[in-house]
Design an enzyme around this catalytic site. Structure first.
Site, mmCIF file in Angstrom:
data_model
loop_
_atom_site.group_PDB
_atom_site.id
_atom_site.type_symbol
_atom_site.label_atom_id
_atom_site.label_comp_id
_atom_site.label_asym_id
_atom_site.label_seq_id
_atom_site.Cartn_x
_atom_site.Cartn_y
_atom_site.Cartn_z
ATOM 1 N N GLY A 1 0.812 -1.214 0.000
ATOM 2 C CA GLY A 1 0.000 0.000 0.000
ATOM 3 C C GLY A 1 0.840 1.257 0.000
ATOM 4 N N LEU B 1 0.500 3.704 -2.141
ATOM 5 C CA LEU B 1 0.921 3.549 -3.535
ATOM 6 C C LEU B 1 1.402 4.850 -4.156
ATOM 7 C CD1 LEU B 1 -1.999 1.239 -4.734
ATOM 8 C CD2 LEU B 1 0.191 0.598 -3.701
ATOM 9 N N GLY C 1 5.514 4.349 -8.854
ATOM 10 C CA GLY C 1 6.263 3.095 -9.008
ATOM 11 C C GLY C 1 5.311 1.901 -8.990
ATOM 12 N N HIS C 2 4.369 1.909 -8.048
ATOM 13 C CA HIS C 2 3.385 0.819 -7.996
ATOM 14 C C HIS C 2 2.488 0.831 -9.232
ATOM 15 C CE1 HIS C 2 4.142 1.506 -3.559
ATOM 16 N NE2 HIS C 2 4.335 0.203 -3.656
ATOM 17 N N GLY D 1 9.056 -4.743 -8.670
ATOM 18 C CA GLY D 1 9.913 -3.638 -9.100
ATOM 19 C C GLY D 1 11.389 -3.956 -8.929
ATOM 20 N N LYS E 1 13.557 -1.808 -8.105
ATOM 21 C CA LYS E 1 14.155 -1.032 -7.003
ATOM 22 C C LYS E 1 14.575 -1.988 -5.879
ATOM 23 C CE LYS E 1 12.141 1.599 -3.730
ATOM 24 N NZ LYS E 1 12.887 1.270 -2.510
ATOM 25 N N ASP E 2 13.711 -2.958 -5.607
ATOM 26 C CA ASP E 2 14.044 -3.989 -4.619
ATOM 27 C C ASP E 2 14.687 -5.153 -5.375
ATOM 28 O OD1 ASP E 2 12.736 -2.881 -2.110
ATOM 29 O OD2 ASP E 2 11.082 -2.809 -3.522
ATOM 30 N N SER F 1 7.656 4.456 -0.662
ATOM 31 C CA SER F 1 6.678 4.918 0.332
ATOM 32 C C SER F 1 7.376 5.633 1.483
ATOM 33 C CB SER F 1 5.893 3.725 0.877
ATOM 34 O OG SER F 1 5.265 3.065 -0.191
HETATM 35 O O1 PAF Z 1 7.916 -5.067 -1.995
HETATM 36 C C1 PAF Z 1 6.971 -5.067 -1.181
HETATM 37 O O2 PAF Z 1 6.149 -4.145 -1.109
HETATM 38 C C2 PAF Z 1 6.819 -6.241 -0.232
HETATM 39 O O3 PAF Z 1 8.060 -6.734 0.152
HETATM 40 C C3 PAF Z 1 5.941 -7.364 -0.805
HETATM 41 C C4 PAF Z 1 6.561 -7.985 -2.038
HETATM 42 C C5 PAF Z 1 4.561 -6.812 -1.140
HETATM 43 C C6 PAF Z 1 5.762 -8.470 0.233
HETATM 44 O O4 PAF Z 1 5.165 -8.001 1.395
#
Ligand code: PAF
Length: 284
Positions: A31, A33, A36-37, A150, A152-153, A189
């Site tokens: 959430g 958002l 990026g989301h 994404g 980014k992670d 976020s």
């Molecule tokens: O990247 C995220 O927002 C979280 O790590 C995910 C993949 C939703 C898991 O809780």
């Protein structure tokens, strides 16, 4: 846009879509958002007929109670953004739906140690175990054909790819490039916690990593010196650095001669806000 909170509500919709032979994409989120989301949702639409976005702030992936408690929860705004983005189903489970036996007695997964215990995992022990535990549950509940994450992670993306291969989930992982603000700060976020001075410092992360990636591209063997210099530059510019690392893109191992694709990854603090970012680097 439909909305479901329970497993039964979710399954009722998914069952109908399966009968209609729709291809289903899942965009897992916590959430709060931002664009990026929304880029993930747009990519999901390109790969599927129906898009499910989940919003669940997963307690098992936070290191301490504090960050979990203060994680921004903005459901009403999120609903509006997802509606406008054409999301078909918003899944907003509560703890009981995700962990029916409670956190204390939940079946948990351990992420692949070679990927999960370094970099982010070394700074936040157990973090990726929490991520794979919840993502596996979401995969089981939604049974998507495609799941979107994404870049980014970046480390999370690799950990989840491994989860999918290792446990044999019949789904495709779609990576989406990092979305940045005007001065290059990767959208997150957590950026909302930054004041003006902290934001200015945070914006240095992108420029320093981008320059480091450029240097490694032309002189890959210099990667240890590049790591060190990038760390020093970030510290001079007001960030407290957890790590700067040049790694092989495929498995985050130390670079070796002949590697075709590397990533420069970093985590650093601006004030009390932790930032992560990474840049791709293709040795010429
Ligand atoms: O990247 C995220 O927002 C979280 O790590 C995910 C993949 C939703 C898991 O809780």
């Amino acid at each position: 846009m439909r909305q479901s909170q329970t497993r039964e509500q979710l399954w009722a919709v998914i069952r109908n879509w399966r009968r209609a032979r729709f291809r289903i994409a899942l965009v897992p989120t916590m959430g709060n958002l931002h664009d990026g989301h929304l880029a993930l949702v747009a990519a999901a639409h390109e790969h599927a007929d129906r898009v499910v976005t989940s919003i669940y702030v997963n307690p098992t992936q936070f290191d301490d109670g504090e960050d979990f408690e203060r994680y921004p929860r903005t459901l009403e705004e999120d609903q509006g953004l997802l509606e406008a983005a054409g999301c078909d189903l918003l899944f907003i489970p509560d703890d009981q739906t995700v962990y029916p036996y409670g956190l204390g007695d939940a079946t948990r997964l351990t992420a692949a140690p070679s990927l999960a215990n370094i970099l982010e995992g070394a700074c936040r022990p157990g973090h990726f175990d929490g991520v794979v535990t919840v993502v596996a549950r979401l995969f089981s509940l939604v049974a998507p054909d495609v799941a979107v994450f994404g870049e980014k992670d970046y480390q999370q993306l690799l950990v989840i790819r491994r989860l999918v291969e290792d446990l044999g989930y019949p789904l495709q992982i779609v990576p989406v490039a990092t979305v940045r603000g005007v001065r290059g700060l990767a959208l997150s976020s957590r950026n909302r916690y930054l004041d003006d001075a902290q934001r200015a410092a945070a914006e240095q992360l992108n420029s320093v990593l981008s320059a480091a990636a450029g240097r490694v591209a032309v002189a890959p063997a210099d990667w240890p010196a590049v790591e060190q210099e990038a760390r020093e530059l970030l510290e001079q510019r007001g960030l407290r650095v957890d790590y700067v690392a040049v790694r092989r893109a495929a498995d985050l191992a130390a670079p070796e001669a002949g590697d075709r694709e590397l990533r420069v990854l970093a985590a650093a603090w601006s004030g009390s806000t932790r930032l992560i970012d990474n840049h791709v680097c293709k040795p010429v």
